[in-house]
Write an enzyme that holds these catalytic residues in place. Structure first.
Site, mmCIF file in Angstrom:
data_model
loop_
_atom_site.group_PDB
_atom_site.id
_atom_site.type_symbol
_atom_site.label_atom_id
_atom_site.label_comp_id
_atom_site.label_asym_id
_atom_site.label_seq_id
_atom_site.Cartn_x
_atom_site.Cartn_y
_atom_site.Cartn_z
ATOM 1 N N ASP A 4 0.845 -1.193 0.000
ATOM 2 C CA ASP A 4 0.000 0.000 0.000
ATOM 3 C C ASP A 4 0.880 1.243 0.000
ATOM 4 O O ASP A 4 1.204 1.795 1.048
ATOM 5 C CB ASP A 4 -1.012 0.008 1.156
ATOM 6 C CG ASP A 4 -2.182 -0.933 0.906
ATOM 7 O OD1 ASP A 4 -2.229 -1.565 -0.175
ATOM 8 O OD2 ASP A 4 -3.047 -1.039 1.790
ATOM 9 N N HIS A 14 1.177 -8.577 2.616
ATOM 10 C CA HIS A 14 0.350 -7.412 2.963
ATOM 11 C C HIS A 14 -0.738 -7.739 3.984
ATOM 12 O O HIS A 14 -0.913 -7.045 4.972
ATOM 13 C CB HIS A 14 -0.261 -6.798 1.709
ATOM 14 C CG HIS A 14 -0.965 -5.518 2.001
ATOM 15 N ND1 HIS A 14 -0.311 -4.407 2.490
ATOM 16 C CD2 HIS A 14 -2.274 -5.160 1.926
ATOM 17 C CE1 HIS A 14 -1.177 -3.427 2.687
ATOM 18 N NE2 HIS A 14 -2.382 -3.863 2.358
ATOM 19 N N HIS A 69 -10.348 -5.876 8.635
ATOM 20 C CA HIS A 69 -9.707 -6.932 7.828
ATOM 21 C C HIS A 69 -9.532 -8.229 8.619
ATOM 22 O O HIS A 69 -8.627 -9.005 8.357
ATOM 23 C CB HIS A 69 -8.349 -6.467 7.290
ATOM 24 C CG HIS A 69 -8.419 -5.175 6.545
ATOM 25 N ND1 HIS A 69 -9.249 -4.994 5.466
ATOM 26 C CD2 HIS A 69 -7.752 -3.996 6.702
ATOM 27 C CE1 HIS A 69 -9.093 -3.758 5.011
ATOM 28 N NE2 HIS A 69 -8.212 -3.134 5.738
ATOM 29 N N HIS A 111 -4.523 -0.687 9.742
ATOM 30 C CA HIS A 111 -3.848 0.590 9.987
ATOM 31 C C HIS A 111 -3.641 0.823 11.474
ATOM 32 O O HIS A 111 -4.193 1.742 12.088
ATOM 33 C CB HIS A 111 -4.637 1.725 9.337
ATOM 34 C CG HIS A 111 -4.753 1.553 7.858
ATOM 35 N ND1 HIS A 111 -5.688 2.176 7.083
ATOM 36 C CD2 HIS A 111 -4.023 0.783 6.999
ATOM 37 C CE1 HIS A 111 -5.544 1.800 5.828
ATOM 38 N NE2 HIS A 111 -4.547 0.959 5.746
HETATM 39 FE FE LIG Z 1 -4.204 -2.717 2.478
#
Ligand SMILES: [Fe+2]
Length: 472
Positions: free
Chosen positions: A200, A322, A332, A361
């Protein structure tokens, strides 16, 4: 327990209260830690296009977005990339070592691409090969027009006791917080020599029509680091740029045009999964967004790859991907599960030291756990403590415009050793074949402060218990 106590004698009730206090205390003492650090919650916004960090370098056809990455198997090669905007200009890189000062040159190639109504500048990639190890080199791009000079230092020769310091950043984007993360990485006195980037990059796809101008601004923003030290690239979901509604159906188009990696050197057939050796580390990069099931190219490659790792040559086995496998945020959650089911037995068998991922994040570090006993009918589907398993670190806290993941699953699962919703970066500092010092740095602290840290004991040479919570 409380209800049971109230229906019994007062003596028994007292015993139950004491017992429950003891049990609670033991849970609090031995479990993983959810940080109580409270940051001021502000909106995460992208820096405007006229920000100084996005400034185009002056001069006709001046090279911009200069970046380097490892260009071969062992670190004697460097891929130099840059963009010119007015015309293609020269593909030549002139370079010399600090020791000999003898000038050499290498020829690259130039590429352009279109994405909907955007046309890229001239994207140059040039691989410099057969460099000396452990040597400072200067290099010049923009030959014939506006020349710009940069430098890098090659790694020491691959070997088992070579100290080396890797930085870690994920999900960076180009917000004011991203700028803070990069500054903290640059100013960290531990001095990362190469950055492992877990996917990202620009978040251009959050703009209308995936405005690729934001790929250019990102390239200019990070040049101050990546022109001087290699960043090792992993793809994230924001590199897919799949937009059939505007006729863009080739996944990873802008990313693959702009960022080259030495995938052929590790016999990979695509730039999304590959490996490199660097100093005392063997680094395997995987793609969460390419097929990874049985018989797929990535699967077949990884199956052949793990047996090639020689821990007498490269004691430290590091994997980048990732989408995390062990994540306890409500963001997620379980997205990495299908890949985990496919590959986790290999990670345990081959004793991977550490897995770095992004995507979420926020920050999280796991204990050494595995979850590979399940066979559909035996019910054995909980993670268990496993000293052959890697530590899983989620470092998707670079600071992009989507903001922080603050919502966590409760209670904190036993596999989670430490978690905190703050932006930051980390350093993996390899000392020798047995020990590495790992530290995570939140942006609110001074550059040298460790907000989370751990001594890693190498899984091959020193497989002692290095867990940081007692009941993991
Ligand atoms: Fe991502």
């Amino acid at each position: 327990m409380g209800e049971q106590g109230s229906s019994s004698s007062s003596c028994f009730a007292g015993f139950v209260v004491v017992l429950s206090l003891v049990l609670n205390a033991s849970v609090l003492c031995n479990g993983g830690k959810t940080s109580n650090f409270v940051r001021k919650v502000e909106k995460t916004i992208d820096m405007p296009l006229d920000s100084d960090v996005f400034r185009v370098p002056p001069g006709y056809n001046a090279p911009q977005q200069v970046h380097i990455t490892q260009g071969d198997r062992v670190g004697k090669g460097v891929i130099v990339s840059w963009v010119t905007q007015d015309e293609a200009g020269s593909n030549t890189v002139i370079y010399w070592s600090e020791n000999t000062k003898q000038k050499k040159q290498a020829e690259g190639k130039v590429y352009t691409y279109k994405f909907y109504n955007y046309t890229s500048g001239y994207i140059h990639h040039c691989t410099i090969r057969n460099l000396e190890f452990n040597t400072k080199y200067y290099y010049v791009v923009g030959i014939g027009h506006t020349e710009r000079t940069f430098w890098f230092t090659t790694p020491p020769e691959v070997g088992p006791d070579v100290p080396y310091t890797f930085g870690l950043i994920g999900d960076l984007g180009q917000s004011f917080d991203s700028n803070s993360t990069l500054t903290h990485y640059e100013m960290n006195p531990r001095k990362g020599q190469t950055l492992l980037f877990v996917g990202d990059l620009s978040y251009a796809d959050n703009y209308p029509n995936h405005d690729n101008v934001r790929w250019d601004t990102w390239g200019r923003f990070v040049e101050r680091s990546v022109a001087y030290q290699p960043w090792i690239w992993t793809v994230g979901n924001h590199e897919i740029d799949f937009a059939p509604e505007i006729g863009e159906t080739k996944p990873f188009k802008p990313y693959t045009q702009r960022y080259h990696v030495p995938y052929r050197a590790s016999e990979s057939t695509a730039p999304f999964w590959y490996s490199i050796k660097r100093a005392s580390a063997y680094i395997i990069v995987l793609s969460s967004y390419s097929a990874y099931g049985k018989y797929t190219p990535q699967y077949e490659w990884l199956k052949e790859e793990f047996p090639k790792v020689n821990r007498s040559e490269t004691p430290w086995l590091i994997v980048l991907m990732h989408s995390p496998w062990y994540n306890s945020y409500n963001y997620h959650y379980m997205e990495g599960e299908t890949m985990r089911v496919m590959y986790e037995p290999w990670f345990v068998k081959y004793k991977v030291d550490v897995v770095f991922a992004g995507h979420v994040h926020a920050y999280e570090r796991s204990e050494r756990v595995s979850n590979i006993a399940y066979n559909v009918i035996n019910g054995l589907c909980s993670p268990v403590k496993d000293q052959s398993a890697p530590v899983y670190i989620t470092i998707g806290d670079g600071g992009n415009l989507e903001g922080l993941a603050t919502n966590m699953t409760e209670p904190q699962p036993p596999y989670s050793a430490y978690r905190e919703a703050s932006f930051g970066h980390a350093i993996f500092d390899i000392k020798n074949r047995t020990h590495a010092y790992y530290s995570w740095h939140r942006n609110q602290d001074g550059y040298a402060v460790d907000a989370d840290s751990m001594w890693f004991f190498n899984r091959y040479w020193h497989p002692m218990d290095d867990s940081t919570t007692a009941d993991a």
